[in-house]
Design a protein around this motif. Structure first.
Motif, PDB file in Angstrom:
ATOM      1  N   GLN A 176       5.133  -3.598  -0.049  1.00 22.02           N
ATOM      2  CA  GLN A 176       5.414  -2.793   1.133  1.00 22.02           C
ATOM      3  C   GLN A 176       5.685  -1.349   0.730  1.00 22.02           C
ATOM      4  O   GLN A 176       6.436  -1.078  -0.213  1.00 22.02           O
ATOM      5  CB  GLN A 176       6.611  -3.354   1.900  1.00 22.02           C
ATOM      6  CG  GLN A 176       6.860  -2.628   3.224  1.00 22.02           C
ATOM      7  CD  GLN A 176       8.146  -3.076   3.890  1.00 22.02           C
ATOM      8  OE1 GLN A 176       9.189  -3.154   3.253  1.00 22.02           O
ATOM      9  NE2 GLN A 176       8.078  -3.382   5.176  1.00 22.02           N
ATOM     10  N   GLN A 177       5.073  -0.428   1.455  1.00 18.92           N
ATOM     11  CA  GLN A 177       5.275   0.989   1.205  1.00 18.92           C
ATOM     12  C   GLN A 177       6.504   1.502   1.952  1.00 18.92           C
ATOM     13  O   GLN A 177       6.884   0.962   3.000  1.00 18.92           O
ATOM     14  CB  GLN A 177       4.039   1.779   1.655  1.00 18.92           C
ATOM     15  CG  GLN A 177       2.767   1.427   0.905  1.00 18.92           C
ATOM     16  CD  GLN A 177       2.836   1.859  -0.543  1.00 18.92           C
ATOM     17  OE1 GLN A 177       2.718   3.028  -0.874  1.00 18.92           O
ATOM     18  NE2 GLN A 177       3.050   0.895  -1.435  1.00 18.92           N
ATOM     19  N   ASP A 178       7.111   2.544   1.415  1.00 21.96           N
ATOM     20  CA  ASP A 178       8.164   3.213   2.177  1.00 21.96           C
ATOM     21  C   ASP A 178       7.573   3.968   3.358  1.00 21.96           C
ATOM     22  O   ASP A 178       8.169   4.012   4.435  1.00 21.96           O
ATOM     23  CB  ASP A 178       8.939   4.185   1.281  1.00 21.96           C
ATOM     24  CG  ASP A 178       9.795   3.458   0.255  1.00 21.96           C
ATOM     25  OD1 ASP A 178      10.560   2.570   0.665  1.00 21.96           O
ATOM     26  OD2 ASP A 178       9.671   3.759  -0.946  1.00 21.96           O
ATOM     27  N   ALA A 179       6.404   4.558   3.138  1.00 20.42           N
ATOM     28  CA  ALA A 179       5.748   5.288   4.227  1.00 20.42           C
ATOM     29  C   ALA A 179       4.247   5.288   4.018  1.00 20.42           C
ATOM     30  O   ALA A 179       3.766   5.404   2.886  1.00 20.42           O
ATOM     31  CB  ALA A 179       6.262   6.723   4.308  1.00 20.42           C
ATOM     32  N   ILE A 180       3.522   5.168   5.115  1.00 20.56           N
ATOM     33  CA  ILE A 180       2.092   5.425   5.126  1.00 20.56           C
ATOM     34  C   ILE A 180       1.871   6.693   5.930  1.00 20.56           C
ATOM     35  O   ILE A 180       2.375   6.834   7.054  1.00 20.56           O
ATOM     36  CB  ILE A 180       1.297   4.253   5.724  1.00 20.56           C
ATOM     37  CG1 ILE A 180       1.304   3.072   4.757  1.00 20.56           C
ATOM     38  CG2 ILE A 180      -0.139   4.676   6.035  1.00 20.56           C
ATOM     39  CD1 ILE A 180       0.536   1.864   5.246  1.00 20.56           C
TER      40      ILE A 180
END
Length: 302
Positions: free
Chosen positions: A2-6
């Motif tokens: 999971q990314q912190d932000a896209i």
């Protein structure tokens, strides 16, 4: 993972936000189609330390610098859809499947939709322009036209008058009110009635503006205000509130660039009424700060 932000959009707003998050050691994926709004202009002007460079050159330098941060990933392509809630979004990218992320930043910009006048599109970014602060100096004075596309076009003509001798082509729109007519006269702006039927002449030279009344007027450059349309459907997918601007709808945000949907942020031309490279970059910095703060304090910054 999971990314912190896209970040949707790798232009000046998106990359500026990515810098903030990368330097906070957050995992960021930038999705970019490689079609920035300013790709039609050969040079960027008024950008501190970069005057006269192309926008593509500045962006390439920024991407190269960002690539040195180990938590940054670039994906070339289009984001098809996005769904979810704060801390649990999924963004689908054509050819790459779905990526999970805690936050989404919409920075894909806008499309400039020009009036349906033959000869305008071919000259867009060359001698048909929208921002005198970006391109007015290079015209070098002389006859300049403004084609009315909305009520604010009179204001545009008043501003453009600092860069040359302006003719405002009313293009079938109602005549301005008395106060505006007085201001136009004091600024030396000439009103030319009649609908514009075409713009002719060499693409890199003076243009002939042909009118429905049979007249033809030569100008060195033309300014217009295009209709702005938010690129893509993600703002709609994610339920973001839009608001009106003088040139079209934009995504409504607060001071930290958070939208009405918790966990979704927006920056750049799709989230501000007027923009240039510097303003978009500053917008991206603020969005990056907003995203980072919300990851630490979600209850107060989302």
């Amino acid at each position: 993972m999971q990314q912190d932000a896209i970040i949707i959009g790798g232009g000046f707003a998106g990359l500026s936000a990515a810098y903030i998050l990368a330097r906070a050691r957050r995992h960021v994926t930038i999705i970019d189609s490689g079609t920035p709004r300013n790709r039609f202009a050969a040079r960027a002007h008024g950008v501190l330390g970069h005057d006269g460079k192309s926008g593509a050159e500045i962006l390439a330098e920024a991407r190269a610098q960002l690539a040195a941060y180990p938590t940054v990933t670039f994906i070339e392509g289009e984001a098809d859809s996005a769904e979810g809630v704060i801390d649990d979004f999924a963004v689908r990218i054509e050819g790459h499947g779905s990526i999970a992320t805690r936050r989404v930043l919409l920075a894909s910009g806008v499309e400039d939709r020009l009036p349906d006048i033959p000869g305008l599109r071919e000259r867009w970014g060359k001698t048909v322009l929208h921002c005198p602060y970006c391109h007015g100096y290079e015209i070098g004075g002389g006859p300049i036209g403004v084609i009315a596309t909305q009520p604010m076009s009179s204001h545009q003509a008043v501003v453009v008058a600092d860069w040359g001798d302006v003719t405002l082509f009313t293009n079938g729109m109602s005549e301005p009110d008395v106060a505006t007519l007085d201001l136009l006269a004091r600024r030396g702006v000439t009103l030319q009635p009649g609908a514009v039927v075409s713009v002719d002449g060499a693409l890199d030279g003076p243009a002939q503006v042909r009118l429905s009344n049979g007249r033809s007027i030569a100008v060195k450059a033309l300014f217009i205000t295009p209709d702005l349309h938010i690129r893509g459907s993600l703002a709609h997918n994610l339920g973001c509130t839009l608001e009106d601007s003088p040139a079209g709808k934009i995504i409504a945000t607060n001071a930290m660039k958070a939208t009405s949907t918790a966990g979704v942020f927006a920056a750049g031309d799709n989230a501000r009424a007027f923009g240039n490279i510097t303003l978009s970059s500053a917008d991206g910095v603020m969005a990056g700060l907003g995203v980072h703060q919300s990851l630490m304090f979600p209850a107060t910054h989302s």
